[in-house]
Motif scaffolding. Sequence first.
Motif: not given
Length: 84
Positions: A7-13, A24-30
Amino acid sequence: MLRPVEYAQVAVVGVEDPVWGEAVKAVVVAAADHELDATAILAFTRARLAGYKCPKSIDVVAELPLGATGKILKRELRAQYAAL
């Protein structure tokens, strides 16, 4: 097993949830040349975090909104998922 290079980036909102109010939702960039499996990520987090801290859903996206300094703009992510 999930490796850090996948993964390159992760954000949790937090997003709206009809039962708990917020989930909780995770948004991930591969990372380049990698594919991510959301179920593998969920299993990875469930093995290492308390249940209430684990994401209830994961989205794999092409890019995250970034500010001028390169920080992830979580307010834009929250607004994007609130509109859904």
